[in-house]
Design a protein around this motif. Structure first.
Motif, short mmCIF file in Angstrom:
data_model
loop_
_atom_site.label_atom_id
_atom_site.label_comp_id
_atom_site.label_asym_id
_atom_site.label_seq_id
_atom_site.Cartn_x
_atom_site.Cartn_y
_atom_site.Cartn_z
N THR A 83 -2.22 2.00 -9.79
CA THR A 83 -1.89 2.87 -10.93
C THR A 83 -1.71 2.09 -12.23
O THR A 83 -1.63 2.69 -13.29
N THR A 262 3.03 12.42 -8.29
CA THR A 262 3.87 11.57 -7.44
C THR A 262 4.44 10.40 -8.22
O THR A 262 5.63 10.07 -8.09
N VAL A 263 3.60 9.77 -9.04
CA VAL A 263 4.06 8.63 -9.84
C VAL A 263 5.09 9.08 -10.87
O VAL A 263 6.08 8.39 -11.13
N CYS A 289 3.74 7.73 -3.20
CA CYS A 289 3.49 6.47 -3.89
C CYS A 289 4.71 5.59 -3.70
O CYS A 289 5.78 6.06 -3.33
N ASN A 313 -0.60 4.44 -5.54
CA ASN A 313 -0.78 5.85 -5.16
C ASN A 313 -1.51 5.88 -3.82
O ASN A 313 -2.68 5.53 -3.73
#
Length: 531
Positions: A83, A262-263, A289, A313
């Motif tokens: 990411t 998610t991040v 993640c 991720n």
């Protein structure tokens, strides 16, 4: 007694015996049909079994697939996408002297330096924006930060429906729509507020589609999912597409961070608790993640980070292992899906599919027995039983299970099913939910095991003076937050796998609106670190 009387008596006896025989036969057939219904449920229950031994095999399989995915692209079902997020926002004023934060000098230098360096204490006074693009809605957010060590002063969120026709429009039409939505929001929020002329604003862009990142603020779209098919975007930098649209519409804004939901959840979780090392989305879909050491990113050797670590991720919905308890219903669901042999883990644990799995079992019961009556047609309709309805039946605590009865009457047009049939329905819902929750927790522990935060992996993995390091996993979306039985099963499974002592150091924490606010915080953290 005369002959007539005797004949009447004999006739009555024959009729009585015939009636009794018919009743016995009917009852026997009823019990046989009920037995078939119970056999269907028992077979399904056996196929979904998740004893601790099997869960520990899933834990190990998850960790092994993570290693393989980090070693090479295509080496695992897990994509393990980089990411370029190597700095996470931190709301703590003084990391080393904060009494609420335990950083042991004996933790193990590699992990101690990693998680300390990842912290970026925000010292920005200002306004940051976020654009959160989902499957059906576009959310725009504004957050105000108050300076070093302070929490978020306030935030504002608006949600807008994405017109269905835009899902198959051109790139220019699509990005013009979302940039204009953002522009109108900014104008309303800043009306009457003195602004520095020509000041460029920082934007966090949450784009929850598969992207191969080029930097923290840019990435090319790998493929569209969730029913989207916008022309001329696959293979292009989505941040650049958005910035060009903002420029066309007179909005002076730059994408400071490009993330998925998610991040963003991990970022917001870490902002409030610096022991947050991973995040899981468990709702309609699912993903995870976590923070990984740079030297473990074998497929990207030579990649330098500011902190010695990076958020990865996982795209864990595609995880698969022979140790996962797969039934004939799962196989049929997969065979009939548009993405056959893909997203196997997601199809067993996410909200998109749990109700459908339960429906398939209920339909099989209807085929094998008559406990739902003669008119069970609607049980044959795919996806008619949505997971929220399944959860409502599962959590029905009324003595007569009246919610189960209501849903069968309104959703399936099946009136008057018996109480014992309703109890069997609840049992099916429980089997589906328990398996999903337990596998989700096994996946989480597998993720923690990979980075040595499961409390078992030794000093370098997060033990100091024999005491495991506290590890927080940020969780967002409805299955965990709104479905209490699912949540209880998840928490129970953490203890089952790790034992009570180690389980105390693994914290599953709900984070609300992480996908949007977290993206804005990452834009602020990136801006702060680059100044």
């Amino acid at each position: 007694m005369g002959r007539v009387g005797l004949g009447v008596a004999v006739g009555c006896a024959v009729v009585t015996c015939a009636i009794a025989a018919a009743l016995v036969g009917r009852r026997a057939r009823s019990w046989l049909r009920w037995g078939r219904a119970v056999a269907v449920v028992e077979g399904f229950e056996e196929g979904c079994a998740t004893p601790v031994g099997r869960l520990r095999q899933v834990v190990d399989a998850m960790a092994v697939e993570m290693y393989a995915g980090l070693a090479s692209d295509g080496g695992s079902k897990l994509k393990m996408l980089l990411t370029f997020v190597d700095t996470l926002p931190d709301g703590c004023r003084d990391l080393e002297n904060d009494p609420a934060v335990e950083i042991s000098p004996l933790l193990g230098k590699t992990f101690q330096m990693l998680f300390s360096n990842l912290n970026s204490v925000l010292d920005e006074d200002g306004i940051y924006y976020a654009l959160d693009l989902g499957a059906t809605v576009c959310r725009v957010l504004r957050i105000q930060l108050g300076g070093r060590g302070s929490k978020i002063i306030n935030h504002k969120v608006e949600q807008h429906q994405i017109p269905q026709e835009l899902a198959s429009s051109t790139s220019e039409e699509f990005f013009d729509f979302i940039s204009l939505t953002l522009q109108e929001f900014v104008e309303r929020e800043e009306n009457g507020i003195n602004q520095v002329p020509d000041e460029r604003k920082e934007l966090g862009f949450t784009f929850s589609f598969p992207v191969r990142h080029l930097s923290i603020s840019s990435g090319v779209l790998i493929k569209w999912t969730k029913g989207f098919a916008v022309e001329d975007v696959v293979g292009k930098d989505v941040s650049q597409c958005l910035e060009e649209a903002m420029s066309r519409n007179g909005l002076n804004m730059r994408v400071g961070a490009l993330v998925n939901d998610t991040v963003g959840t991990l970022a917001l979780g870490h902002y409030y608790d610096k022991d947050t090392v991973a995040a899981v989305i468990i709702g309609t879909g699912t993903n995870a993640c976590y923070v990984e050491r740079s030297d473990a990113l074998i497929k990207s050797q030579g990649l330098l980070t500011n902190s010695g670590g990076m958020v990865v991720n996982m795209e864990w919905g595609n995880f698969w292992s022979a140790h996962l308890p797969k039934t004939s219903y799962d196989i049929a669901l997969d065979d009939e899906s548009s993405n056959r042999n893909e997203q196997g883990f997601e199809k067993m644990i996410s909200g998109m599919y749990l109700g459908e799995i339960a429906r398939r079992v209920l339909h099989r019961i209807a085929e094998e027995s008559d406990i739902f009556g003669e008119s069970a047609y609607y049980l044959s309709v795919p996806f008619i039983l949505r997971t929220p309805l399944m959860a409502a039946m599962h959590e029905d605590d009324s003595p007569d299970l009246r919610e189960v009865r209501r849903i069968f009457e309104e959703q399936f047009q099946i009136p008057g099913i018996s109480l014992k049939a309703r109890m069997l329905v609840v049992r099916v819902c429980d089997v589906v939910t328990r398996r999903a929750a337990r596998l989700t927790s096994a996946g989480i522990i597998g993720m923690l095991k990979k980075i040595g935060r499961d409390g078992i992996s030794g000093v370098a993995g997060g033990r100091a003076k024999g005491k495991p390091k506290r590890s927080v996993v940020a969780i967002e979306r409805g299955l965990y937050t709104n479905y209490s039985i699912f949540r209880e099963y998840m928490n129970e499974t953490i203890t089952d796998i790790l034992g009570e002592e180690l389980a105390q150091h693994v914290v599953l924490r709900v984070v609300e609106d992480g996908s949007g606010i977290g993206a804005a915080l990452l834009a602020a953290a990136t801006y702060s670190s680059n100044r």
